[in-house]
Design an enzyme around this catalytic site. Structure first.
Site, PDB file in Angstrom:
ATOM      1  N   ARG A   1      53.245  35.579  31.020  1.00 23.83           N
ATOM      2  CA  ARG A   1      51.883  35.877  30.533  1.00 23.83           C
ATOM      3  C   ARG A   1      50.928  34.745  30.936  1.00 23.83           C
ATOM      4  O   ARG A   1      50.995  33.633  30.384  1.00 23.83           O
ATOM      5  CB  ARG A   1      51.871  36.040  29.013  1.00 23.83           C
TER       6      ARG A   1
ATOM      7  N   ARG B   1      56.163  41.464  40.134  1.00 25.45           N
ATOM      8  CA  ARG B   1      56.096  40.286  39.250  1.00 25.45           C
ATOM      9  C   ARG B   1      57.363  40.127  38.412  1.00 25.45           C
ATOM     10  O   ARG B   1      57.483  39.175  37.639  1.00 25.45           O
ATOM     11  CB  ARG B   1      54.850  40.371  38.364  1.00 25.45           C
TER      12      ARG B   1
ATOM     13  N   HIS C   1      46.210  39.100  39.671  1.00 24.30           N
ATOM     14  CA  HIS C   1      45.703  39.327  38.297  1.00 24.30           C
ATOM     15  C   HIS C   1      45.468  37.978  37.590  1.00 24.30           C
ATOM     16  O   HIS C   1      46.133  37.660  36.601  1.00 24.30           O
ATOM     17  CB  HIS C   1      46.779  40.145  37.577  1.00 24.30           C
TER      18      HIS C   1
ATOM     19  N   ASP D   1      37.407  45.379  29.655  1.00 19.71           N
ATOM     20  CA  ASP D   1      38.485  45.779  30.571  1.00 19.71           C
ATOM     21  C   ASP D   1      37.846  46.693  31.610  1.00 19.71           C
ATOM     22  O   ASP D   1      37.731  47.899  31.425  1.00 19.71           O
ATOM     23  CB  ASP D   1      39.589  46.519  29.804  1.00 19.71           C
TER      24      ASP D   1
ATOM     25  N   GLU E   1      40.140  39.437  38.363  1.00 19.96           N
ATOM     26  CA  GLU E   1      41.268  39.843  39.204  1.00 19.96           C
ATOM     27  C   GLU E   1      40.759  40.457  40.509  1.00 19.96           C
ATOM     28  O   GLU E   1      39.796  41.236  40.488  1.00 19.96           O
ATOM     29  CB  GLU E   1      42.120  40.861  38.445  1.00 19.96           C
TER      30      GLU E   1
HETATM   31  O1  TA6 Z   1      43.947  44.070  34.345  1.00 22.80           O
HETATM   32  C1  TA6 Z   1      43.675  44.385  33.000  1.00 22.80           C
HETATM   33  C2  TA6 Z   1      44.871  45.120  32.421  1.00 22.80           C
HETATM   34  O2  TA6 Z   1      45.122  46.300  33.151  1.00 22.80           O
HETATM   35  C3  TA6 Z   1      44.611  45.412  30.940  1.00 22.80           C
HETATM   36  O3  TA6 Z   1      44.401  46.785  30.710  1.00 22.80           O
HETATM   37  C4  TA6 Z   1      45.873  44.875  30.257  1.00 22.80           C
HETATM   38  O4  TA6 Z   1      46.859  45.871  30.192  1.00 22.80           O
HETATM   39  C5  TA6 Z   1      46.243  43.741  31.205  1.00 22.80           C
HETATM   40  O5  TA6 Z   1      46.050  44.295  32.498  1.00 22.80           O
HETATM   41  C6  TA6 Z   1      47.596  43.118  31.009  1.00 22.80           C
HETATM   42  O6  TA6 Z   1      48.613  44.013  31.382  1.00 22.80           O
HETATM   43  P1  TA6 Z   1      50.146  43.543  31.142  1.00 22.80           P
HETATM   44  O7  TA6 Z   1      50.993  44.656  31.670  1.00 22.80           O
HETATM   45  O8  TA6 Z   1      50.341  42.263  31.925  1.00 22.80           O
HETATM   46  O9  TA6 Z   1      50.272  43.303  29.680  1.00 22.80           O
END
Ligand code: TA6
Length: 299
Positions: free
Chosen positions: A74, A100, A170, A215, A274
């Site tokens: 994370r 990932r 991301h 978002d 991102e």
């Molecule tokens: O890029 C934004 C997003 O798509 C959010 O909707 C949220 O889900 C974030 O990515 C994190 O996703 P993850 O699968 O890493 O928890």
């Protein structure tokens, strides 16, 4: 010889780049250059730390991140491939694809004249990925750490049919307080609002201020974005090539409280900007062709 010892022998750059056991024993590369330090885990080829000497870290890493083989780290720069978000045709498939979650191989390391260093990693299909996404491809990821951070992700279609995929770097950026930063570069840009049933809207202001869960998938944009941070007294520049979409995300309190790998008080201290190719900008690659997306981050 241990895996880390073998990596050291083949790829270490004395006084600049070495390999070690990181969090939870996962193997990471540690960059120590004159301008900046960085950490990259082979798990997900996941860059988790980039810090310019004398500055606050540029990349956010959650203190509650699990460093588990079946989980994404994370924070930092997760590599999203070959799909973004949930798979529409397979709810059991991992969010943001499998790149990932895989251990990447080290391909090369290079020391440059200015003291910066490049680590190149590679990924190819395995049985598990073929089950999720039967396709023939090769990925390479080149990370250059120095006064700027340069990320370059290439996908090559090694099959004899077209390859269709999404890819995103991301990136989680450290901010002093997400409510007080401004994101420049997306004014007058159309976006899909994931907090409002993917409604297509247009951002009329520039900079963007974050006042609630945000978002957004911005469309048709190759713009350089700048995070203006008055608390940390810095401007982080995110320049990109080979990317037609930009995502801006912060979960805010409610969504953050549901994320086990994000500590309670962390969400105001990061903002994701991102760079990628999503939805209408997904990539269709002809047989034998290569697509490269790059991001250059400076602060
Ligand atoms: O890029 C934004 C997003 O798509 C959010 O909707 C949220 O889900 C974030 O990515 C994190 O996703 P993850 O699968 O890493 O928890």
């Amino acid at each position: 010889m241990s895996a880390i010892a073998a990596l050291q022998e083949r790829f270490a750059l004395p006084a600049t780049l070495h390999f070690e056991a990181g969090e939870n024993g996962l193997t990471r590369a540690v960059f120590t250059t004159p301008h900046a330090q960085a950490h990259l885990y082979l798990h997900g080829a996941h860059l988790t730390h980039y810090q310019l000497t004398g500055q606050a870290p540029v990349l956010f890493l959650s203190g509650c991140s699990e460093f588990a083989a079946d989980k994404a780290i994370r924070g930092g720069v997760p590599i999203v491939f070959p799909w973004f978000g949930a798979r529409s045709d397979d709810k059991s498939a991992p969010s943001h694809g499998f790149a990932r979650l895989r251990d990447w191989d080290v391909a090369s390391t290079t020391l440059h004249h200015d003291g910066s260093a490049t680590l190149e990693l590679s990924l190819a299909p395995d049985q598990a990925s073929q089950k999720l996404w039967p396709a023939s491809w090769e990925m390479s990821y080149r990370v250059t750490v120095g006064a700027t951070l340069h990320l370059e992700l290439s996908v090559r279609n090694t099959s004899d049919t077209a390859l269709h995929f999404e890819d995103v770097l991301h990136t989680y950026f450290v901010v002093g307080d997400v409510h007080r930063v401004g994101v420049e570069g997306l004014g007058s840009t159309e976006y899909l609002d994931k907090t409002d049933a993917m409604q297509q809207k247009r951002q009329n202001t520039d900079p963007l201020h974050i006042t609630a869960e945000t978002d957004r998938v911005y469309l048709n944009t190759r713009a350089t974005c700048v995070i203006d941070d008055p608390d940390l007294n810095r401007r982080i520049t995110v320049e990109k090539r080979g990317s037609d979409a930009t995502v801006v995300w912060n979960p805010a309190q409610d969504k953050a409280s549901k994320m086990a790998d994000l500590c309670d008080d962390e969400w105001p201290r990061f903002l994701c900007v991102e760079s990628g190719n999503i939805g209408p900008h997904a990539i269709t690659l002809a047989p034998g062709a290569t697509h490269t997306m790059s991001v250059t981050i400076s602060a």
